[in-house]
Design a protein around this motif. Sequence first.
Motif, mmCIF file in Angstrom:
data_model
loop_
_atom_site.group_PDB
_atom_site.id
_atom_site.type_symbol
_atom_site.label_atom_id
_atom_site.label_comp_id
_atom_site.label_asym_id
_atom_site.label_seq_id
_atom_site.Cartn_x
_atom_site.Cartn_y
_atom_site.Cartn_z
ATOM 1 N N ASP A 93 159.693 29.405 41.369
ATOM 2 C CA ASP A 93 159.309 28.268 40.344
ATOM 3 C C ASP A 93 158.391 27.222 41.170
ATOM 4 O OD1 ASP A 93 160.078 29.552 38.289
ATOM 5 O OD2 ASP A 93 161.968 28.611 37.818
ATOM 6 N N LEU A 94 158.969 26.962 42.267
ATOM 7 C CA LEU A 94 158.514 25.943 43.129
ATOM 8 C C LEU A 94 156.898 26.047 43.391
ATOM 9 C CD1 LEU A 94 161.462 24.428 45.500
ATOM 10 C CD2 LEU A 94 160.265 23.354 43.399
ATOM 11 N N ALA A 95 157.026 27.629 43.978
ATOM 12 C CA ALA A 95 155.559 27.998 44.259
ATOM 13 C C ALA A 95 154.717 27.824 43.202
ATOM 14 C CB ALA A 95 155.612 29.387 44.867
ATOM 15 N N VAL A 96 154.990 28.428 41.796
ATOM 16 C CA VAL A 96 154.255 28.184 40.806
ATOM 17 C C VAL A 96 153.804 26.433 40.645
ATOM 18 C CG1 VAL A 96 154.483 28.320 38.303
ATOM 19 C CG2 VAL A 96 154.995 30.256 39.501
ATOM 20 N N ALA A 97 154.730 25.632 40.739
ATOM 21 C CA ALA A 97 154.521 24.320 40.528
ATOM 22 C C ALA A 97 153.513 23.699 41.278
ATOM 23 C CB ALA A 97 155.795 23.554 40.492
ATOM 24 N N ARG A 98 153.671 24.170 42.539
ATOM 25 C CA ARG A 98 152.763 23.900 43.793
ATOM 26 C C ARG A 98 151.242 24.120 43.654
ATOM 27 N NH1 ARG A 98 157.350 25.236 47.520
ATOM 28 N NH2 ARG A 98 158.357 23.128 47.865
ATOM 29 N N LYS A 99 151.184 25.456 43.172
ATOM 30 C CA LYS A 99 149.881 26.226 42.976
ATOM 31 C C LYS A 99 149.307 25.413 41.733
ATOM 32 C CE LYS A 99 147.602 30.508 41.640
ATOM 33 N NZ LYS A 99 147.952 31.960 41.246
ATOM 34 N N SER A 100 149.998 25.095 40.619
ATOM 35 C CA SER A 100 149.411 24.244 39.382
ATOM 36 C C SER A 100 148.895 22.852 40.001
ATOM 37 C CB SER A 100 150.257 24.118 38.498
ATOM 38 O OG SER A 100 151.222 23.554 38.382
ATOM 39 N N LEU A 101 149.619 22.285 40.701
ATOM 40 C CA LEU A 101 149.492 21.080 41.181
ATOM 41 C C LEU A 101 147.925 21.006 42.032
ATOM 42 C CD1 LEU A 101 152.807 19.413 42.284
ATOM 43 C CD2 LEU A 101 151.369 18.410 40.424
ATOM 44 N N ALA A 104 145.720 23.170 41.773
ATOM 45 C CA ALA A 104 144.641 23.202 40.855
ATOM 46 C C ALA A 104 144.484 22.029 39.673
ATOM 47 C CB ALA A 104 145.000 24.575 39.858
ATOM 48 N N GLY A 105 145.182 20.976 40.090
ATOM 49 C CA GLY A 105 144.693 19.787 39.326
ATOM 50 C C GLY A 105 145.402 19.840 37.844
ATOM 51 N N GLN A 106 146.593 20.702 37.859
ATOM 52 C CA GLN A 106 147.066 20.685 36.468
ATOM 53 C C GLN A 106 148.574 20.286 36.655
ATOM 54 O OE1 GLN A 106 147.418 25.252 36.348
ATOM 55 N NE2 GLN A 106 145.330 25.368 35.429
ATOM 56 N N GLY A 107 148.534 18.926 37.032
ATOM 57 C CA GLY A 107 149.757 18.249 37.366
ATOM 58 C C GLY A 107 150.587 17.874 36.032
ATOM 59 N N ARG A 108 151.790 18.084 35.961
ATOM 60 C CA ARG A 108 152.504 17.533 34.732
ATOM 61 C C ARG A 108 153.611 17.014 34.841
ATOM 62 N NH1 ARG A 108 153.383 23.716 32.168
ATOM 63 N NH2 ARG A 108 154.762 24.126 33.679
ATOM 64 N N THR A 109 154.456 16.308 34.143
ATOM 65 C CA THR A 109 155.881 15.897 34.329
ATOM 66 C C THR A 109 156.800 17.002 34.551
ATOM 67 O OG1 THR A 109 156.449 15.645 32.073
ATOM 68 C CG2 THR A 109 155.517 13.768 33.427
ATOM 69 N N TRP A 110 157.883 17.019 35.364
ATOM 70 C CA TRP A 110 158.976 18.158 35.491
ATOM 71 C C TRP A 110 159.940 18.051 34.485
ATOM 72 C CZ3 TRP A 110 159.918 21.243 40.274
ATOM 73 C CH2 TRP A 110 158.768 21.157 41.115
ATOM 74 N N ASP A 111 160.415 19.172 33.537
ATOM 75 C CA ASP A 111 161.407 19.198 32.812
ATOM 76 C C ASP A 111 162.414 19.883 33.521
ATOM 77 O OD1 ASP A 111 163.375 19.340 30.914
ATOM 78 O OD2 ASP A 111 161.842 20.362 29.547
ATOM 79 N N PHE A 112 163.318 19.159 34.229
ATOM 80 C CA PHE A 112 164.491 19.704 35.091
ATOM 81 C C PHE A 112 165.468 20.653 34.396
ATOM 82 C CE2 PHE A 112 162.749 16.818 38.288
ATOM 83 C CZ PHE A 112 162.625 17.683 39.157
ATOM 84 N N ALA A 113 165.723 20.249 33.176
ATOM 85 C CA ALA A 113 166.739 20.918 32.355
ATOM 86 C C ALA A 113 166.117 22.293 31.946
ATOM 87 C CB ALA A 113 166.790 20.140 31.033
#
Length: 69
Positions: free
Chosen positions: A35-43, A45-54
């Motif tokens: 999940d962290l790798a997917v999040a880093r990849k999207s960031l 790519a400029g697809q940043g968003r707020t994290w929903d930790f729940a």
Amino acid sequence: MKAKARAKPVVPVPDLTDKEVDSWVRKNKVAINCDLAVARKSLRAGQGRTWDFAKFVARAQKRSTAKKK
């Protein structure tokens, strides 16, 4: 005018002990890293968003439960 007694501060009690948290992280490390790798990849790519930790934790727990079956 009378002074009112103050309520004692409530110290929150954690739901899990440190040992239980460490155990959970060890069991779910692969899913967490995925999940962290997917999040880093999207960031990147400029697809940043707020994290929903729940949601993040719920998905990891769901994967853990599915593996046990």
